[in-house]
Motif scaffolding. Structure first.
Motif, PDB file in Angstrom:
ATOM      1  N   MET A  42      -9.794 -49.092  38.217  1.00  0.00           N
ATOM      2  CA  MET A  42      -8.696 -48.158  37.964  1.00  0.00           C
ATOM      3  C   MET A  42      -9.920 -47.700  36.380  1.00  0.00           C
ATOM      4  O   MET A  42      -9.273 -46.166  36.461  1.00  0.00           O
ATOM      5  N   LEU A  43     -10.855 -48.407  35.448  1.00  0.00           N
ATOM      6  CA  LEU A  43     -10.795 -47.239  34.970  1.00  0.00           C
ATOM      7  C   LEU A  43     -12.582 -46.081  35.554  1.00  0.00           C
ATOM      8  O   LEU A  43     -12.018 -45.440  35.027  1.00  0.00           O
ATOM      9  N   GLN A 103     -10.507 -54.841  35.746  1.00  0.00           N
ATOM     10  CA  GLN A 103     -10.350 -53.656  35.833  1.00  0.00           C
ATOM     11  C   GLN A 103     -11.480 -52.574  35.566  1.00  0.00           C
ATOM     12  O   GLN A 103     -11.545 -51.304  35.625  1.00  0.00           O
ATOM     13  N   THR A 110     -17.832 -53.695  31.793  1.00  0.00           N
ATOM     14  CA  THR A 110     -17.246 -53.297  32.315  1.00  0.00           C
ATOM     15  C   THR A 110     -17.069 -51.781  32.043  1.00  0.00           C
ATOM     16  O   THR A 110     -17.439 -50.878  33.223  1.00  0.00           O
ATOM     17  N   TYR A 111     -16.240 -51.569  30.684  1.00  0.00           N
ATOM     18  CA  TYR A 111     -16.018 -49.835  30.578  1.00  0.00           C
ATOM     19  C   TYR A 111     -17.632 -48.963  30.743  1.00  0.00           C
ATOM     20  O   TYR A 111     -18.074 -48.011  31.180  1.00  0.00           O
ATOM     21  N   LEU A 169     -15.409 -56.477  29.064  1.00  0.00           N
ATOM     22  CA  LEU A 169     -14.694 -55.416  29.456  1.00  0.00           C
ATOM     23  C   LEU A 169     -15.367 -53.848  28.478  1.00  0.00           C
ATOM     24  O   LEU A 169     -15.144 -53.235  29.409  1.00  0.00           O
ATOM     25  N   TYR A 217      -8.191 -49.197  29.308  1.00  0.00           N
ATOM     26  CA  TYR A 217      -8.223 -48.225  29.961  1.00  0.00           C
ATOM     27  C   TYR A 217      -7.743 -47.535  28.954  1.00  0.00           C
ATOM     28  O   TYR A 217      -7.813 -45.988  29.646  1.00  0.00           O
ATOM     29  N   GLU A 223     -12.722 -48.445  43.878  1.00  0.00           N
ATOM     30  CA  GLU A 223     -13.467 -49.729  44.324  1.00  0.00           C
ATOM     31  C   GLU A 223     -14.816 -50.530  44.638  1.00  0.00           C
ATOM     32  O   GLU A 223     -15.487 -51.376  44.646  1.00  0.00           O
TER      33      GLU A 223
END
Length: 560
Positions: free
Chosen positions: A382-383, A379, A300-301, A297, A440, A365
């Motif tokens: 949306m991030l 996620q 990805t962030y 995560l 998020y 997206e």
């Protein structure tokens, strides 16, 4: 120099820096985006940890030098003091060498401890190879500040491109070779990080010769009235500008560093608690599974942060270029020139930042799917949506940052940064463990942080500057343009996806996404440009100050 020429010089300088930054960012994207695919989300998380630590120490040691040097050199040059200009370079470089040497030793000796503290032990080797770069960046910062103070943006621009190209060639090349030959991920990450050290080394060599050439071209002669100030006085003047700016910038660069520790630690705790509730694994297995999920995560962030920072890279040159122009105008007590340059910088920032941020939001997206090939956590889109909003406020912060430095409002800038930092850390800490937010929470806290800083900066400028910029007048037309553009981008993407799938059923999903994304970006840009011209969001004066401005105004039919 007249107001028109000074503003023209500013936008010429901004155009040079913006073009160089654009090229550097494209090369940086070619470097980091494929690197994220080579390393995966967990590996990219480790790479980001090492980079954020390096950037923080670099900021603490050297970020104030080019800013302070450019401002003081510009003022000395405007007053016709070439002797003062020459002395300032050497005093500035030597002053900042000590903290750079200290940071180099810290990264070299304590690389393992720093990695452990960051909740990413595998980053130790990458931290080690980044240490020597800190010594070189001190010299680079002195060269850049000297040239920027003399309104010569070419050395800074060329050196940025050199850094980006060498980083791409060495860093990405080493990462690919090491990964394909089966080396462990920490070694591969260290190889990618080595590209940074190599790039600043080559850049430093170039700037050394560029500075010598600039000195030979600096034909101003000494005069009896141009006796340089004492070195102690110069150091005091440099530190008066550099220290507040360094504090402010250090707050910003410390936030990603703290994000690393908080995100990895808090998310790992959440997943560990969930696995313990199930109770089907040993503690070691649960710890490893929780750590892997947190790294995924965070990786990805980090990808979305990378993309959201791209728009700001085109605003930083504007901030850098207006600082010496406003400083020189204020030194000559030309308040009108300073005010108009301020308004110009804010207006151009709005026209660039708004479409970039909205584009990241509405096309989040397909952008993630195209650039990272689906190798990210669910996620991700949306991030990126939240980070697209954050990008707009980050750009506004960047330009107001430069204006406040030039006007000597550094004290207020530090206050706004501290306020934003406290809010961001608090929100990140609490939202990450909230089931409604999770990862998020990191994006939302970043958005709120830069929105708060931007609001405070705008209020300070309105109350502390004579004849302040009219923000409402500057923002209304760009907001209308970007609202229509956003709807157009969303609609064009949906229509293009449908048509490509229906008319060419043999195309793969990835090709359909890429084709629809390119169509939506291209047509949305046309819609935005037409609206900017029709609504006269870009004035004739703005266009005239650009390189080839008269021809561009005729081409775009801008008459007022």
């Amino acid at each position: 120099m007249t107001h028109f020429r000074q503003n023209r010089s500013y936008l010429h300088g901004a155009a040079i820096l913006a073009a160089a930054m654009a090229i550097a960012r494209v090369l940086g994207g070619i470097y980091r985006i494929p690197l994220a695919n080579i390393l995966g989300d967990a590996g990219f998380s480790t790479f980001t940890v090492a980079q954020n630590l390096y950037v923080f120490l670099l900021t603490v040691c050297t970020v104030g030098l080019p800013v302070a040097l450019s401002k003081i050199v510009a003022a000395a040059d405007a007053l016709g003091r070439p002797g003062q200009v020459r002395r300032l370079f050497f005093v500035g470089r030597n002053t900042f060498l000590i903290p750079s040497l200290t940071a180099f030793l810290v990264m070299t000796i304590f690389h393992r401890q720093l990695a452990e503290w960051s909740n990413s032990p595998s980053a130790a080797y990458a931290i080690l190879v980044l240490g020597p770069a800190l010594l070189l960046v001190c010299q680079i910062s002195a060269y850049r500040g000297y040239c920027q103070g003399l309104s010569d943006m070419v050395p800074t621009s060329v050196s940025q491109i050199i850094e980006a190209f060498v980083r791409l060639a060495v860093g990405l090349g080493l990462a690919w070779v090491l990964a394909t030959r089966g080396f462990q991920t920490p070694i591969t990450i260290a190889g990618a990080s080595l590209g940074v050290t190599a790039s600043v080394g080559v850049s430093c060599i170039y700037l050394y010769f560029a500075k010598r050439k600039r000195e030979r071209a600096y034909h101003a002669v000494y005069s009896p009235a141009d006796t340089p100030d004492a070195s102690r006085q110069m150091v005091r003047n440099l530190l008066q500008v550099a220290v507040p700016f360094t504090i402010g910038s250090s707050i910003l660069s410390a936030l990603p560093l703290l994000d690393n520790t908080i995100i990895l630690g808090r998310l790992q705790g959440v997943y560990l608690s969930e696995l313990q509730a199930v109770g089907s694994l040993t503690y070691v297995e649960m710890y490893e599974a929780a750590y892997a999920a947190a790294k995924s995560l965070h990786g990805t962030y980090s990808m979305t942060v990378l993309l959201s920072n791209l728009p700001a890279s085109f605003i930083v040159p504007i901030s850098v270029a207006i600082l010496p122009v406003i400083s020189a105008a204020l030194a000559k007590q030309q308040d009108g020139t300073a005010r108009q340059t301020t308004e110009s910088g804010i207006r151009v920032t709005c026209l660039l930042a708004l479409p970039a941020g909205v584009g990241l939001m509405v096309l989040a997206e397909p952008i993630m799917q195209t650039l990272f090939f689906g190798s990210f956590a669910p996620q991700g889109p949306m991030l990126l949506f939240f980070m697209g909003i954050s990008a707009i406020f980050l750009c506004f912060f960047q330009v107001t940052n430069g204006v406040m430095q030039a006007y000597g409002l550094l004290r207020y800038l530090v206050v706004s940064l501290l306020a934003g930092a406290v809010v961001r850390i608090a929100l990140t800490w609490f939202l990450l463990v909230n089931p409604w937010f999770g990862i998020y929470g990191a994006a939302v806290s970043t958005l709120v942080c830069f929105a708060l800083i931007s609001f405070i900066n705008a209020m300070v400028l309105k109350r502390k500057i004579t004849n302040p910029p009219q923000f409402s007048r500057v923002l209304i037309k760009p907001l209308i343009c970007v609202a229509v553009m956003g709807v157009a981008a969303w609609g064009i993407y949906a229509l293009s996806s449908y048509l490509l799938s229906a008319l060419l059923p043999g195309l793969s999903e990835r090709v359909v996404i890429l084709g629809a994304l390119l169509a939506s970006i291209g047509l949305a840009m046309v819609v935005y440009l037409v609206l900017v011209i029709v609504l006269k969001a870009l004035t004739l004066e703005d266009v005239r100050m650009l390189p080839k401005g008269e021809k561009l105004a005729k081409l775009l039919r801008i008459r007022s």
